[in-house]
Motif scaffolding. Sequence first.
Motif, PDB file in Angstrom:
ATOM      1  N   LYS A  93       0.792  -1.150  -0.073  1.00  0.00           N
ATOM      2  CA  LYS A  93       0.155   0.103   0.109  1.00  0.00           C
ATOM      3  C   LYS A  93       0.937   1.332  -0.006  1.00  0.00           C
ATOM      4  CE  LYS A  93      -4.280  -1.836   1.401  1.00  0.00           C
ATOM      5  NZ  LYS A  93      -4.018  -2.970   0.805  1.00  0.00           N
ATOM      6  N   ASN A  94       0.560   1.981  -0.699  1.00  0.00           N
ATOM      7  CA  ASN A  94       1.255   3.496  -1.031  1.00  0.00           C
ATOM      8  C   ASN A  94       0.067   4.609  -0.939  1.00  0.00           C
ATOM      9  OD1 ASN A  94       0.215   3.905  -3.225  1.00  0.00           O
ATOM     10  ND2 ASN A  94       2.267   3.518  -4.307  1.00  0.00           N
ATOM     11  N   ASN A  95       0.678   5.729  -1.178  1.00  0.00           N
ATOM     12  CA  ASN A  95      -0.515   6.971  -0.993  1.00  0.00           C
ATOM     13  C   ASN A  95      -1.561   6.753  -1.849  1.00  0.00           C
ATOM     14  OD1 ASN A  95       0.850   7.943   1.118  1.00  0.00           O
ATOM     15  ND2 ASN A  95       2.103   9.429  -0.392  1.00  0.00           N
ATOM     16  N   ASN A  96      -1.456   6.327  -3.195  1.00  0.00           N
ATOM     17  CA  ASN A  96      -2.470   6.023  -4.003  1.00  0.00           C
ATOM     18  C   ASN A  96      -3.288   4.645  -3.942  1.00  0.00           C
ATOM     19  OD1 ASN A  96      -1.827   8.358  -5.175  1.00  0.00           O
ATOM     20  ND2 ASN A  96       0.121   7.215  -6.273  1.00  0.00           N
ATOM     21  N   GLY A  97      -3.056   3.962  -2.720  1.00  0.00           N
ATOM     22  CA  GLY A  97      -3.824   2.520  -2.611  1.00  0.00           C
ATOM     23  C   GLY A  97      -2.870   1.430  -2.764  1.00  0.00           C
ATOM     24  N   SER A  98      -3.451   0.512  -3.358  1.00  0.00           N
ATOM     25  CA  SER A  98      -2.679  -0.809  -3.333  1.00  0.00           C
ATOM     26  C   SER A  98      -1.941  -0.744  -4.707  1.00  0.00           C
ATOM     27  CB  SER A  98      -3.389  -1.949  -3.041  1.00  0.00           C
ATOM     28  OG  SER A  98      -2.702  -3.069  -3.278  1.00  0.00           O
ATOM     29  N   VAL A  99      -0.420  -1.302  -4.863  1.00  0.00           N
ATOM     30  CA  VAL A  99       0.138  -1.623  -5.933  1.00  0.00           C
ATOM     31  C   VAL A  99       0.515  -2.889  -5.796  1.00  0.00           C
ATOM     32  CG1 VAL A  99       0.778   0.764  -6.774  1.00  0.00           C
ATOM     33  CG2 VAL A  99       2.095  -0.344  -5.080  1.00  0.00           C
ATOM     34  N   SER A 100       0.873  -3.555  -7.152  1.00  0.00           N
ATOM     35  CA  SER A 100       1.337  -4.860  -7.159  1.00  0.00           C
ATOM     36  C   SER A 100       2.777  -4.691  -7.731  1.00  0.00           C
ATOM     37  CB  SER A 100       0.572  -5.757  -7.929  1.00  0.00           C
ATOM     38  OG  SER A 100       1.210  -7.109  -8.259  1.00  0.00           O
ATOM     39  N   LEU A 101       3.713  -5.160  -6.805  1.00  0.00           N
ATOM     40  CA  LEU A 101       5.237  -4.822  -7.279  1.00  0.00           C
ATOM     41  C   LEU A 101       5.872  -6.249  -7.603  1.00  0.00           C
ATOM     42  CD1 LEU A 101       5.996  -1.951  -4.722  1.00  0.00           C
ATOM     43  CD2 LEU A 101       5.374  -1.630  -6.898  1.00  0.00           C
ATOM     44  N   LYS A 102       6.644  -5.935  -8.481  1.00  0.00           N
ATOM     45  CA  LYS A 102       7.721  -7.136  -8.918  1.00  0.00           C
ATOM     46  C   LYS A 102       8.834  -7.282  -7.851  1.00  0.00           C
ATOM     47  CE  LYS A 102       7.280  -8.503 -13.307  1.00  0.00           C
ATOM     48  NZ  LYS A 102       7.136  -8.205 -14.617  1.00  0.00           N
ATOM     49  N   ALA A 103       8.660  -8.381  -7.341  1.00  0.00           N
ATOM     50  CA  ALA A 103       9.744  -8.579  -6.156  1.00  0.00           C
ATOM     51  C   ALA A 103      10.376  -9.880  -6.557  1.00  0.00           C
ATOM     52  CB  ALA A 103       9.142  -8.777  -4.941  1.00  0.00           C
ATOM     53  N   GLN A 104      10.376 -10.805  -5.699  1.00  0.00           N
ATOM     54  CA  GLN A 104      11.153 -12.294  -5.876  1.00  0.00           C
ATOM     55  C   GLN A 104      10.322 -13.358  -5.155  1.00  0.00           C
ATOM     56  OE1 GLN A 104      15.130 -11.743  -4.358  1.00  0.00           O
ATOM     57  NE2 GLN A 104      14.555 -12.496  -2.555  1.00  0.00           N
ATOM     58  N   ALA A 105      10.507 -14.386  -5.712  1.00  0.00           N
ATOM     59  CA  ALA A 105       9.675 -15.747  -5.138  1.00  0.00           C
ATOM     60  C   ALA A 105      10.774 -15.931  -4.079  1.00  0.00           C
ATOM     61  CB  ALA A 105       9.675 -16.923  -6.217  1.00  0.00           C
ATOM     62  N   PRO A 106      10.180 -16.596  -2.706  1.00  0.00           N
ATOM     63  CA  PRO A 106      10.882 -17.080  -1.859  1.00  0.00           C
ATOM     64  C   PRO A 106      11.868 -18.085  -2.319  1.00  0.00           C
ATOM     65  CG  PRO A 106       8.566 -17.977  -1.501  1.00  0.00           C
ATOM     66  CD  PRO A 106       8.579 -16.790  -2.841  1.00  0.00           C
ATOM     67  N   ILE A 107      12.935 -18.429  -1.490  1.00  0.00           N
ATOM     68  CA  ILE A 107      13.935 -19.349  -1.857  1.00  0.00           C
ATOM     69  C   ILE A 107      13.194 -20.588  -1.319  1.00  0.00           C
ATOM     70  CG2 ILE A 107      15.118 -19.017   0.327  1.00  0.00           C
ATOM     71  CD1 ILE A 107      17.116 -20.003  -2.846  1.00  0.00           C
ATOM     72  N   CYS A 108      12.472 -20.579  -0.385  1.00  0.00           N
ATOM     73  CA  CYS A 108      11.684 -21.748   0.359  1.00  0.00           C
ATOM     74  C   CYS A 108      10.577 -21.378   0.780  1.00  0.00           C
ATOM     75  CB  CYS A 108      12.933 -22.295   1.272  1.00  0.00           C
ATOM     76  SG  CYS A 108      12.249 -23.656   2.361  1.00  0.00           S
ATOM     77  N   VAL A 109       9.597 -22.022   0.809  1.00  0.00           N
ATOM     78  CA  VAL A 109       8.199 -22.038   1.556  1.00  0.00           C
ATOM     79  C   VAL A 109       8.226 -23.258   2.700  1.00  0.00           C
ATOM     80  CG1 VAL A 109       5.623 -21.909   1.568  1.00  0.00           C
ATOM     81  CG2 VAL A 109       6.919 -21.184  -0.528  1.00  0.00           C
ATOM     82  N   ILE A 110       7.864 -22.904   3.916  1.00  0.00           N
ATOM     83  CA  ILE A 110       7.714 -23.558   5.057  1.00  0.00           C
ATOM     84  C   ILE A 110       6.351 -23.627   5.705  1.00  0.00           C
ATOM     85  CG2 ILE A 110       8.490 -24.586   7.424  1.00  0.00           C
ATOM     86  CD1 ILE A 110      11.287 -23.041   6.527  1.00  0.00           C
ATOM     87  N   GLY A 111       5.332 -24.460   5.322  1.00  0.00           N
ATOM     88  CA  GLY A 111       4.185 -24.181   5.683  1.00  0.00           C
ATOM     89  C   GLY A 111       3.617 -25.351   6.624  1.00  0.00           C
TER      90      GLY A 111
END
Length: 347
Positions: free
Chosen positions: A131-149
């Motif tokens: 979230k920023n001043n204009n609401g919600s944005v979808s930003l390119k980041a990175q996938a996790p190296i690992c998921v622990i569920g």
Amino acid sequence: MGSKKIQMPREVHIGSDVINDTGSICKDLRFSGNVLVVTGPNTLKIGANKAIESLENEDFSVEVSKITTATSETVEKLEEKLNDTSLIVGVGGGKVIDVTKMAASNAGIYFVSVPTAASHDGIASPLASIKNNNGSVSLKAQAPICVIGDTNIIRNAPFRLLAAGCADIISNYTAIKDWQLANKLQNDFYSESAAALSLMTAKLIIKSSKSIKKGLEESARLVVKSLFSSGMAISIAGSSRPASGSEHKFSHALDKIAKKPALHGEQCGIGTIMMMNLHGGDWQFIKNALNDMKAPTNAYDLGIDPDDIVDALTSAHTIRPERYTILGDRGLSRNTAKKLAIKTGVI
Ligand SMILES: NC(=O)C1=CN([C@@H]2O[C@H](COP(=O)(O)OP(=O)(O)OC[C@H]3O[C@@H](n4cnc5c(N)ncnc54)[C@H](O)[C@@H]3O)[C@@H](O)[C@H]2O)C=CC1
Ligand SMILES: O=C(CO)COP(=O)(O)O
Ligand SMILES: [Zn+2]
């Protein structure tokens, strides 16, 4: 045609009490030294303390940061905390995972995703909703190296969170319709494989809806696997388009308008009912499926003022205007919005 990058996690660990292996998993992935654990005030007690103990048992030096919002300021504050940090571990709900993902990506270090609830499909995706001043944005980041569920933690989380995760997946139905429309009218990039995976995941969760029950390990495992699969559709597309369309715009608008917004997945589920009606599709099928999953289907269940629903419908098109959907460029008039919400039983 140019090259395309698809990022996926390297390892996925799903199982009862697997959080207690966080340290050894990170060691096996060749990490050592300083780790920053990002969590929330609730999830510290529910999950992060176990992950911290496990990391310390494997000689990692652990710093902890508690966050409550997924804003650009929170991401900046996290980045300031990085001090010769080799890895960031996010233990919590969607907000924790998104800020962890974004801070790690900005700093160029790996991160591990440890969801404590199956409430959203961002657990393994490379995109972060900030979230920023204009609401919600979808930003390119990175996938996790690992998921622990950890299915023991997830099955003991309030059932409402699991139902919200199912609703977030059901919203893929209208997200795909919007994406196809944008491809047809605006020549937007469209991936058949990402769309097929997204839709298959939504169909499978509906098929299993009656077997998803409170407190069951199998139910937690099923929903985590489905959220993972929906996240993989996002990875293949390189954007959240296969899982986020007009119904998500509605939810993001509601987040800005409502005094006390409901859960992300719950709002998206209700948005899906209404957007399916606009698409001329079987909105009653969506409503029944949400009912079967015990997810909310109206403003009263959500605890949201009906006027706020109508306001969110009329302003939803202004969220991410570059993402073309059934709401078009001008959105819905107040009169149409109200009629839509009444017709679908949302208000
Ligand atoms: N990056 C992506 O691709 C995606 C991102 N999102 C984002 O994720 C967020 C929504 O995620 P949510 O998890 O619904 O919200 P959230 O992160 O606010 O968590 C909801 C609540 O659940 C609590 N909680 C988590 N685990 C718990 C447990 N085991 N027991 C008791 N309480 C627990 C949290 O403390 C929090 O109060 C939104 O910001 C949304 O935009 C959603 C889908 C995809
Ligand atoms: O929530 C998402 C998919 O479920 C994706 O998030 P955005 O709507 O922020 O792109
Ligand atoms: Zn979502």
